[in-house]
Design an enzyme around this catalytic site. Structure first.
Site, mmCIF file in Angstrom:
data_model
loop_
_atom_site.group_PDB
_atom_site.id
_atom_site.type_symbol
_atom_site.label_atom_id
_atom_site.label_comp_id
_atom_site.label_asym_id
_atom_site.label_seq_id
_atom_site.Cartn_x
_atom_site.Cartn_y
_atom_site.Cartn_z
ATOM 1 N N ASP A 54 0.848 -1.193 0.000
ATOM 2 C CA ASP A 54 0.000 0.000 0.000
ATOM 3 C C ASP A 54 0.885 1.245 0.000
ATOM 4 O O ASP A 54 2.108 1.165 0.148
ATOM 5 C CB ASP A 54 -0.887 -0.037 1.246
ATOM 6 C CG ASP A 54 -2.083 0.894 1.153
ATOM 7 O OD1 ASP A 54 -2.276 1.534 0.105
ATOM 8 O OD2 ASP A 54 -2.828 0.979 2.151
ATOM 9 N N ASP A 78 -8.705 3.637 -2.109
ATOM 10 C CA ASP A 78 -9.620 4.106 -1.060
ATOM 11 C C ASP A 78 -10.894 4.679 -1.659
ATOM 12 O O ASP A 78 -11.086 5.902 -1.747
ATOM 13 C CB ASP A 78 -8.911 5.146 -0.188
ATOM 14 C CG ASP A 78 -7.728 4.545 0.559
ATOM 15 O OD1 ASP A 78 -7.629 3.306 0.620
ATOM 16 O OD2 ASP A 78 -6.891 5.312 1.067
ATOM 17 N N GLU A 95 2.579 4.979 -4.160
ATOM 18 C CA GLU A 95 2.585 5.875 -5.334
ATOM 19 C C GLU A 95 3.962 6.511 -5.604
ATOM 20 O O GLU A 95 4.229 6.774 -6.787
ATOM 21 C CB GLU A 95 1.530 6.980 -5.145
ATOM 22 C CG GLU A 95 0.102 6.479 -5.184
ATOM 23 C CD GLU A 95 -0.278 5.695 -3.928
ATOM 24 O OE1 GLU A 95 -1.033 4.717 -4.061
ATOM 25 O OE2 GLU A 95 0.184 6.063 -2.840
#
Length: 826
Positions: free
Chosen positions: A421, A499, A424
């Site tokens: 997670d 999300d 990015e």
């Protein structure tokens, strides 16, 4: 004042967006001066010293690579492309005063000399598939590069991976810049992933383009004008691949050939998963699993979010909450439930004196130079969950090796999967990446910029994780999930859509998101059920499961501060519906696993838009509130609250109601179907055979027995299907330890014939029966099996014979002896 401020923000946002594809400063490449043959292609020399290479990779695949005068010479290397060796293709070269061309059997690449524009021509009819609207260009001051393609009047665009938009991208513009964007809605851009691959289609003729440039970029599909569909990157090369296959299916498969096929996942990865931010302590995790079992709800995996860690330090346990991780995983494994732990890339910045206790991951990473640095040589320190944090430079081979080895202890403790997670990478100091502009990567010995590598970060993190797991457990299939990615991410990880919101709008948006990701190489996708952020209700939960049970990644999840989302939370009237669709998922495991193997082998997605199967039907060109599940099933979910019926588009052909077996109309058009809260309009396309089995608590609870084949003939009376099997856990399928069973049905005026081919492969399933159920066929009075009359079954324990079930469907039963058999029905 607030209104004026909001207006200014909107106007500023629009201005910045338009500037995302600013053409000012771009200088076109010079005219053609000469061209010469090179291996499998042409080298074009241009006025001013620029060059363009056209390389024929395959009969339907062409690479175009340009280097402008003054542009630094870069390595011919890609993190996305894995196949660089291709069989030689026979080509021919031609030239006249205004152009020259290089041709394969099916494709011609035509280059106009002045100005230099490239066209791709279908040799079967001479039509232009795709062409430059103007020459490729570069800004010599900023290094920006751009490609401009003609925009067809009736042209549709698909792909680009994960985007918060409708399926057809026409008249849209997108930014490729991996970004942490929680609570996204339709139009949020950029998003977590950047996949610079898209398909164009006009008059049912398709093509594909993959721009292998990882710099921050924009793609404009006629958003800012009528002239072009363009790509503009803030640096790097013009380096793109043109896919000339006329069908969407062939292009998606060829893209997988180029950028890599997804590995076969473990079978449990296709089961139902439960998560929350966060379950702790260990007793809470066990209570959740126990409640699933007590409520007769299938479950295969439970997730531990960041609160299992010691102070949010990756690769640690909070021993006050999880004193015995191995004991926990063993107790859950005894119930058929695997444990997946989250691993974030932000490593707590924890310098300490030599006499103080340290953090092993930080200490070893610092000692061996694994963390990213700024141009001045200082370590890049950001901020995420543990506070100040450092980040690994995954472009370094030795760093990827180090990172992969960090998983050894968790594997020894019984952790079955890893959840990458925040990759990015997210940085709470600045999610835009502006304050990281001076971060540099070693990149195999050459220093490269953050601008070039941000979009690659997740791809390389997942690569390091995947390769580490494969090295540490070479005979066990890996399970890695990721939020971010770049082209080729399917080689290392499955993807969930981040999300999302627990809203009806988010549910509707998930359909084109899944479909687009599937067209962009990512077959194994899913979204948090019924949405990560916000409070759901029972109706939304029920309808969400009616979609999610067909998504490859099937996980219930919720944020730390929202009401619980487990299936029983909104009362038994909704739980019974959720249970129905979770069990349907497990009943369809044989079909689902067969489709997953097809995705692994061919690149074709399971969750797909109708246009992949019905490309010549203009009615499906922008249809994205229905979806195909493999070749056989089509779903038309309810996506708005309170609705109890909907219009469904049925393409031409024979269709069956999945629930009743009723044969429906054979002409294409809209049809209205009732959809009470517990009902999903679900259809089977005639011509298919669908394998299934009985539901179970987890995927390895019991063998698939019986295996049922439901046979749905098309208008000509034909149907075909197959079943793929292996052990679901190891890599032995690569050595032939699999089993593929094909089944065929045909009908003529005299008899019905059903053939089971001898299985292919060495895998041997447990003893079981096969049941073959015929839909939509005429009356049968006599059945022969391999030339011998078959008796009518009067007992449920009989293993050989035929009977009609309570609904009147004719069912054939026989033991699975691994041999070919033929039924003849009169």
């Amino acid at each position: 004042m607030k209104i004026l401020f909001s207006i200014c923000i909107v106007v500023l946002g629009l201005t910045l967006r338009l500037q995302g594809f600013e053409t000012q400063g771009l200088v076109p490449i010079g005219r053609v001066v000469s061209a010469s043959n090179i291996e499998q292609g042409l080298m074009i020399n241009c006025a001013g010293g620029s060059t363009v290479q056209i390389i024929i990779m395959a009969d339907d695949l062409v690479r175009v690579r340009a280097r402008f005068t003054g542009q630094p010479v870069g390595q011919d290397r890609s993190w996305a492309v894995v196949r660089t060796e291709w069989p030689a293709v026979e080509t021919s070269f031609a030239e006249n005063s205004s152009s020259f061309s290089i041709s394969t059997k099916h494709l011609q690449v035509r280059v106009q000399k002045d100005p230099l524009v490239i066209s791709f021509v279908d040799r079967s009819n001479g039509s232009i598939i795709n062409a430059d609207e103007r020459p490729i260009s570069r800004d010599p001051t900023t290094g920006r590069v751009a490609v401009f393609k003609r925009l067809g009047l009736e042209e549709h665009f698909y792909g680009l991976g994960e985007r918060t938009a409708h399926l057809d991208r026409r008249r849209s513009e997108f930014t490729l810049w991996n970004s942490d964007t929680p609570g996204y809605v339709e139009g949020t851009d950029p998003l977590y992933q950047s996949i610079p691959f898209y398909l164009g289609m006009e008059q049912s003729r398709a093509y594909g383009i993959f721009y292998d440039n990882s710099f921050k970029a924009s793609i404009d599909f006629g958003h800012n004008g009528q002239e072009y569909a363009g790509f503009c990157a803030e640096g790097g090369e013009i380096n793109y691949y043109f896919f000339a296959g006329s069908s969407v299916r062939s292009i998606v498969s060829r893209y997988a050939d180029l950028t890599g096929h997804m590995p076969m996942p473990p079978l449990w990865a296709l089961g139902h998963h439960q998560s929350r931010y966060s379950y702790y302590p260990d007793s809470m995790v066990e209570k959740v699993v126990a409640t699933y079992r007590a409520h007769d709800l299938p479950l295969d995996a439970v997730y531990l979010d960041i609160h299992y860690m010691n102070g949010f330090r990756s690769f640690t346990w909070d021993r006050s909450r999880f004193p015995d991780p191995k004991g926990l995983t063993e107790r859950l494994a005894a119930q058929g439930v695997r444990v997946v732990t989250i691993v974030d890339p932000g490593i707590k910045h924890q310098p300490h004196a030599a006499t103080e206790p340290g953090y092993t991951v930080y200490d070893s990473g610092t000692a061996d130079g694994h963390f990213l640095k700024r141009k001045d040589g200082s370590t890049y320190i950001g901020s995420v969950w543990p506070g100040k944090a450092v980040f690994a430079d995954y472009t370094r081979e030795q760093t990827r090796l180090w990172w992969g080895n960090l998983h050894a202890e968790f594997l020894d403790q019984g952790v079955a999967g890893f959840w990458n997670d925040m990759n990015e990478p997210s940085d709470f100091v600045d999610k835009s990446g502006a304050s990281q502009a001076d971060v540099v990567f070693e990149d195999g010995g050459r220093t490269t910029s953050y601008l070039e590598n941000r979009n690659l970060f997740a791809l390389l993190m997942c690569r390091a994780t995947f390769e580490g797991l494969s090295r540490l457990r070479p005979d066990t299939r890996t399970f890695v999930i990721t939020r971010a990615g770049y082209a080729g991410i399917q080689r290392y990880a499955v993807t969930w859509t981040g999300d999302n919101n627990a809203t009806w709008e988010s549910l509707a948006l998930s359909l084109p998101m899944f479909q687009s990701m599937g067209l962009s190489g990512q077959a194994f996708v899913g979204a948090d059920i019924p949405g990560f952020i916000g409070r759901a209700d029972g109706e939304l939960l029920a309808r969400s499961y009616q979609v999610a049970c067909f998504a490859p990644f099937f996980r219930n999840h919720a944020a730390v501060d929202v009401y619980d989302h487990e299936p029983w939370r909104f009362g038994p009237q909704y739980e019974v519906i959720v249970r129905k669709y979770i069990k349907l998922r497990y009943q369809l495991l044989p079909y689902l696993y067969t489709c997953i193997e097809e995705a692994h082998r061919t690149g074709l997605p399971l969750f797909r838009p109708l246009l992949l199967n019905f490309q010549s039907d203009p009615a499906v060109a922008n249809l994205d509130d229905q979806f195909m599940f493999g070749d056989a099933l089509m779903a038309a979910p309810i996506l708005r609250p309170g609705e109890r019926a909907r219009e469904v588009y049925l393409p031409e052909g024979v269709w069956y109601d999945f629930w009743t077996g009723e044969q429906l109309a054979t002409t294409n058009g809209l049809h209205r179907f009732e959809a009470p809260l517990d009902h999903l309009p679900l259809f089977v396309r005639g011509g298919n055979i669908v394998p299934s089995t009985k539901s179970m608590n987890h995927v390895h609870e019991k063998p698939w027995s019986p295996v049922r084949f439901d046979i749905y003939p098309d208008a000509s009376g034909y149907a075909a299907g197959s079943l793929y099997e292996d052990d679901g856990l190891t890599m032995r399928y690569q050595q032939g330890a699999f089993r593929r069973t094909s089944v065929h049905f045909s009908a003529d005026t005299r008899l019905l014939r059903l053939t089971i081919d001898a299985p292919i492969g060495s895998y041997q399933p447990s003893p079981r029966n096969l049941e073959l159920v015929l839909h939509g066929t005429r009356t049968v009075t006599r059945v022969q099996l391999d030339g011998q009359t078959l008796q009518i079954i009067t007992s449920s324990v009989s293993t050989v014979g035929w009977f009609r079930d309570a609904s009147g469907l004719l069912t054939l039963r026989l033991p699975d002896d691994g041999r070919a058999h033929t039924f003849e029905l009169y």
